[in-house]
Design a protein around this motif. Structure first.
Motif, PDB file in Angstrom:
ATOM      1  N   GLN A 180       5.601   6.372 -10.470  1.00  0.00           N
ATOM      2  CA  GLN A 180       4.748   7.363  -9.805  1.00  0.00           C
ATOM      3  C   GLN A 180       5.022   8.781 -10.303  1.00  0.00           C
ATOM      4  O   GLN A 180       5.152   9.715  -9.519  1.00  0.00           O
ATOM      5  CB  GLN A 180       4.933   7.262  -8.288  1.00  0.00           C
ATOM      6  CG  GLN A 180       4.592   5.874  -7.750  1.00  0.00           C
ATOM      7  CD  GLN A 180       4.932   5.724  -6.284  1.00  0.00           C
ATOM      8  OE1 GLN A 180       4.416   6.444  -5.450  1.00  0.00           O
ATOM      9  NE2 GLN A 180       5.798   4.774  -5.965  1.00  0.00           N
ATOM     10  N   MET A 225       1.195  -1.278  -9.808  1.00  0.00           N
ATOM     11  CA  MET A 225       1.257  -2.097  -8.604  1.00  0.00           C
ATOM     12  C   MET A 225       0.276  -1.544  -7.576  1.00  0.00           C
ATOM     13  O   MET A 225       0.039  -0.342  -7.527  1.00  0.00           O
ATOM     14  CB  MET A 225       2.673  -2.074  -8.021  1.00  0.00           C
ATOM     15  CG  MET A 225       3.672  -2.906  -8.810  1.00  0.00           C
ATOM     16  SD  MET A 225       3.322  -4.686  -8.741  1.00  0.00           S
ATOM     17  CE  MET A 225       3.714  -5.043  -7.020  1.00  0.00           C
ATOM     18  N   PRO A 226      -0.257  -2.428  -6.731  1.00  0.00           N
ATOM     19  CA  PRO A 226      -1.216  -1.970  -5.719  1.00  0.00           C
ATOM     20  C   PRO A 226      -0.532  -1.253  -4.560  1.00  0.00           C
ATOM     21  O   PRO A 226       0.693  -1.278  -4.444  1.00  0.00           O
ATOM     22  CB  PRO A 226      -1.849  -3.281  -5.239  1.00  0.00           C
ATOM     23  CG  PRO A 226      -0.790  -4.306  -5.464  1.00  0.00           C
ATOM     24  CD  PRO A 226      -0.043  -3.870  -6.692  1.00  0.00           C
ATOM     25  N   ASN A 227      -1.355  -0.625  -3.715  1.00  0.00           N
ATOM     26  CA  ASN A 227      -0.901  -0.028  -2.448  1.00  0.00           C
ATOM     27  C   ASN A 227       0.034   1.143  -2.643  1.00  0.00           C
ATOM     28  O   ASN A 227       0.780   1.483  -1.739  1.00  0.00           O
ATOM     29  CB  ASN A 227      -0.198  -1.063  -1.552  1.00  0.00           C
ATOM     30  CG  ASN A 227      -0.995  -2.326  -1.384  1.00  0.00           C
ATOM     31  OD1 ASN A 227      -2.210  -2.281  -1.356  1.00  0.00           O
ATOM     32  ND2 ASN A 227      -0.339  -3.438  -1.288  1.00  0.00           N
ATOM     33  N   LEU A 228       0.062   1.736  -3.803  1.00  0.00           N
ATOM     34  CA  LEU A 228       0.867   2.925  -3.978  1.00  0.00           C
ATOM     35  C   LEU A 228      -0.050   4.140  -3.912  1.00  0.00           C
ATOM     36  O   LEU A 228      -1.253   4.030  -4.126  1.00  0.00           O
ATOM     37  CB  LEU A 228       1.612   2.878  -5.308  1.00  0.00           C
ATOM     38  CG  LEU A 228       2.773   1.888  -5.304  1.00  0.00           C
ATOM     39  CD1 LEU A 228       3.469   1.844  -6.642  1.00  0.00           C
ATOM     40  CD2 LEU A 228       3.774   2.247  -4.214  1.00  0.00           C
ATOM     41  N   PRO A 229       0.552   5.307  -3.592  1.00  0.00           N
ATOM     42  CA  PRO A 229      -0.297   6.496  -3.430  1.00  0.00           C
ATOM     43  C   PRO A 229      -1.099   6.802  -4.689  1.00  0.00           C
ATOM     44  O   PRO A 229      -2.105   7.479  -4.623  1.00  0.00           O
ATOM     45  CB  PRO A 229       0.723   7.605  -3.153  1.00  0.00           C
ATOM     46  CG  PRO A 229       1.928   6.901  -2.626  1.00  0.00           C
ATOM     47  CD  PRO A 229       1.944   5.554  -3.273  1.00  0.00           C
ATOM     48  N   GLU A 305      -4.876  -3.382  -1.507  1.00  0.00           N
ATOM     49  CA  GLU A 305      -5.929  -2.446  -1.117  1.00  0.00           C
ATOM     50  C   GLU A 305      -7.135  -2.639  -2.036  1.00  0.00           C
ATOM     51  O   GLU A 305      -7.002  -2.874  -3.234  1.00  0.00           O
ATOM     52  CB  GLU A 305      -5.423  -1.003  -1.225  1.00  0.00           C
ATOM     53  CG  GLU A 305      -4.244  -0.684  -0.323  1.00  0.00           C
ATOM     54  CD  GLU A 305      -4.652  -0.317   1.102  1.00  0.00           C
ATOM     55  OE1 GLU A 305      -5.788  -0.643   1.494  1.00  0.00           O
ATOM     56  OE2 GLU A 305      -3.836   0.273   1.817  1.00  0.00           O
TER      57      GLU A 305
END
Lengths: 413, 393
Positions: A180, A225-229, A305
């Protein structure tokens, strides 16, 4: 069946059996004679750090019993006398989820020291700009073991990051992991005996070059990866030596990397705009390069998401040197695939792709040129994930294309 | 008499060998006058002792709140190794009241001092033996804490200065009448007596100043330390003051500590929960969400330290993938417990959520700081809530 990744029940139970058998391959450094007093000096120095402070740590082996932390102060340098001379040992750690946690510290430099045997992550740096990690060694001294902490060198939510001439050994997740983050250079490092050697995840604009990744489960990983900001894209992987990443997967079941097959050289998963070139990739027993989508990672669709894009797009693989590999893939499915397609002595081609394509983006039955996976100088195997792995086939000619070279990452320091 | 002597000897032994903070054990004679008679706002620096703040005095073996120092409680509180907590707030004479906020910490004026004193009922036997007690106000009568009945471990100060909040931790000396500054934290080894006569070792950790920030910097972007408890939803309940029981929000407004906001009946309110394990239905849901709020959401928010995980656990967050439902872990390492999803509806034993609450390994446990034991009542609460969910992954 999931041919590409180790997920699914079979791989899961295999992992659990492995863990039950014990994982220790060596002895942790003996610290019974090491200095136990200096830790108090270091803790106070970190608490008292002011903008511009230089914290010099002398040569020696120092026992640290609780996680160290530096927070909310800019311009601090932590400097040892060398990665083999100044050793912070956490083998007797009693508290703290990391060895050293650095939070919201801009213009931060750490260099010339080692962090050994922390309970959890060795060096985590979060929420900071302009970070330099130079000649730092993070190591679990007993070698590859599920009992080791997850990450070695771990900047996350950082901007302008340089990791160079460092060494990461024994992480039960990734040795060097940048997550990130924006504007990243990872160069001239060595990653060995980690589950993932070097991993760039949900990050923008990373250059990974001049590194050696060997004896990991997977050498160099570029992930979303999914669901990260924030999702990430834009990584160049070049001029690296990525060989013999054949260590059995000793990750913790449930973590994404626990599903990476042993013998993976370079793995791109659900990430876009990745250029892989001028690397020397050799003797990785599952495949020298794997391109895959989250669909192959074995996670429930319920927990993803809806705005997550699982498809790897605008991938360009060219000008690499490949040698051997693919001869003994991890897992029954891939082994069966190898024998069925290439015979008992055959090998998986240098580029293994799971075959998932975003059909919503197709025009007249094909992806626009701009989105394609382009490969030159290597054979490509489409494992046919969307077709239940029913029709795996060589598709080299379909990937004969190229994308414009990506620009180099430039750091402001 | 003999018992008292034994206790005394034990205390000396402890003083001689305990003390992990690297500071010399306190052997100074107890000096009652050392407790500052007037409340003081220290606008800078780290005063050497809690005594210097004048928030308390010691009188007849009791820790007495100074004039104007108001105790408070939270409807559902953070678990800290079963320590009981005496929380107080004080605003300087003439300061404007704190300003209401619906969801965030009230905006307190410069000069505000908040204290939190961690203590255990004494367990009999040695000085290190303490007892597990779930009543959050045990041995506190609304005005004073009975020091003969408790072992006080530490008092943390949060002071609102011109430049923002500062966190300053003090450890109580073994004489239980004086304290010392402990910016580097400390370990305090205790034996915790539980129901049924069982006992177990408890390695109580006093956090260092940077660790204070790990929880109290609730917005990593500005890096500011803030109180977590003094929010409307945590305070909106009755408290037993020395003068009687009263809603805290109403009392704060009447006492000039707070201004603005709706009447308490219409204000946000978290469930009151102090360890009950027989809840079901709406009460279970409300208690579980209140527990997750105060124990997890200071980090697991869009601005907190755990935003890296993509797991958001604030009261306003829906129970979907970002709350953990069927969500694979990101960087959990050992924290997965070999489980695949944060929450598997209907199956707490397959959920990472409960594993991380149960384990005490520092690299796997949640919260990351502040406990060396599992909170079995809290685990049971969250497990029951997950088990009551419909569906699967």
């Amino acid at each position: 069946m999931r041919a590409m990744w180790r997920a699914g029940l079979a791989a899961f139970s295999a992992l659990i059996v492995l863990q039950a058998c014990g994982q220790q391959s060596g002895e942790t450094r003996d610290i019974s004679d090491a200095d136990r007093e200096y830790q108090h000096v270091l803790m106070e120095a970190l608490l008292d750090a002011a903008p511009g402070s230089v914290i010099e740590i002398p040569a020696g082996v120092f026992v640290i019993e609780r996680g160290l932390s530096l927070a909310n102060v800019d311009g601090v340098t932590i400097r040892g006398a060398g990665m083999d001379e100044t050793i912070l040992s956490f083998a007797g750690q009693r508290a703290g989820a990391e060895g050293l946690l650095v939070t919201s510290a801009n213009n931060f430099t750490i260099e010339d020291l080692a962090i050994e045997d922390s309970i959890g992550d060795a060096l985590k740096i979060t929420g900071s700009e302009n970070v330099i990690i130079r000649r730092v060694r993070t190591e679990w001294t007993r070698g590859a073991s599920t009992d080791n902490g997850a990450y070695g060198i771990y900047p996350v939510l950082t901007t302008n990051v340089l990791i160079e001439e460092s060494v990461a050994i024994g992480a039960s997740d990734a040795g060097i992991y940048v997550g990130q983050s924006d504007n990243i250079i990872v160069r001239n490092n060595r990653a060995e005996y980690n589950v993932a050697g070097i991993e760039i995840e949900n990050s923008m604009d990373a250059d990974v070059y001049g590194n050696t990744a060997t004896n990991n489960t997977g050498g160099i990983l570029v992930f979303n990866m999914p669901n990260l900001p924030r999702p990430g894209h834009g990584t160049r992987v070049f001029d690296n030596d990525v060989f013999e990443n054949n260590t059995r997967n000793f990750g913790h079941a449930g973590t994404p990397v626990a599903n990476v097959p042993a013998g993976t050289g370079i793995l791109v998963n659900s990430n876009d705009d990745v250029e892989i070139f001028n690397n020397r990739v050799a003797r990785n027993r599952t495949a020298n390069v794997i391109i895959s989508s989250l669909h192959s990672a074995g996670f429930s669709e319920l927990g993803v998401e809806s705005d997550f894009d699982p498809y790897p797009e605008r991938i360009h693989i060219h000008s690499n040197t490949f040698e051997g590999g693919g001869n003994n893939p991890d897992g029954m499915d891939l082994q069966a695939l190898r024998i069925a397609l290439f015979g008992p002595t055959g090998r998986i081609p240098d580029v293994l792709w799971d075959g998932y394509v975003d059909e919503a983006k197709m025009v007249d039955g094909t992806l626009p040129d701009d989105l394609r996976i382009c490969v030159s100088g290597a054979e490509v195997l489409n494992a046919d994930g969307p077709g239940g792995y029913g029709n795996p086939r060589i598709v080299t000619a379909e990937h004969d294309c190229s994308h414009a070279p990506r620009a180099a990452v430039e750091l402001p320091f | 008499m003999i018992r008292a002597l034994t206790l005394l000897a034990a205390a000396f032994l402890l003083a001689a060998c305990g003390n992990d903070a690297g500071e010399p054990p306190s052997r100074a004679p107890v000096d009652m006058a050392a407790w500052e008679a007037e409340t003081v706002f220290h606008a800078s620096g780290n005063p050497a002792r809690l005594e210097d703040w004048g928030q308390f005095r010691i009188e007849d073996g009791r820790l007495v709140l100074a004039e104007g120092v108001v105790p408070y409680g939270l409807n559902t509180a953070l678990f800290s190794d079963y320590a009981l907590k005496l929380r107080t707030v004080w605003l300087p004479e003439g300061a404007a009241p704190a300003i209401w906020h619906d969801t965030e910490t009230f905006d307190f004026p410069v000069g505000t001092v908040i204290t939190k004193t961690f203590y255990y009922p004494r367990g009999g036997g040695g000085f290190e033996t303490v007892a597990l007690e779930l009543d959050p106000n045990a041995h506190f009568d609304g005005a004073a804490l009975d020091l003969s009945a408790v072992r006080v471990i530490e008092t943390r100060i949060l002071v609102r200065r011109e430049e923002g909040w500062a966190a300053i931790p003090y450890v109580w000396n073994d004489n239980q009448r004086s304290t010392r500054l402990a910016r580097a934290g400390a370990f305090v080894d205790l034996t915790l007596l539980e129901a049924g006569g069982r006992s177990g070792a408890l390695s109580y950790q006093v956090p260092d100043v940077n660790q204070c920030a790990q929880c109290h910097v609730t917005n990593a972007a500005d890096g500011q330390v803030r109180p977590i408890g003094p929010r409307a939803r945590h305070l909106n309940g009755d408290y037993v003051y020395a003068h009687g029981e009263h809603n805290q929000l109403d009392h704060w407004r009447e006492a000039g500590l707070l201004t603005g906001g709706p009447a308490s009946a219409g204000a946000p309110r978290n469930a009151v929960w102090h360890g009950e394990t027989t809840l079901s239905g709406m009460a279970l849901e409300a208690a579980a969400r209140a527990y997750i709020d105060i124990n997890c959401a200071h980090c697991h928010s869009r601005t907190g330290h755990a935003r890296t995980s993509g797991l958001y656990l604030e009261p306003s967050d829906p129970v979907g993938p970002a709350f953990g439902v069927c969500k694979p872990p990101i960087a959990a390492g050992r924290g997965t417990g070999n489980r695949r999803y944060s929450i598997v509806p209907g199956d707490s034993q397959a959920s990472i959520f409960t594993f991380r609450m149960e384990t005490v390994r520092p690299d796997a446990m949640m919260p990351e700081l502040g406990r060396s034991r599992a909170h079995s009542e809290g685990v049971a609460l969250v497990a029951a809530w997950i088990d009551a969910m419909a569906g699967g992954c």
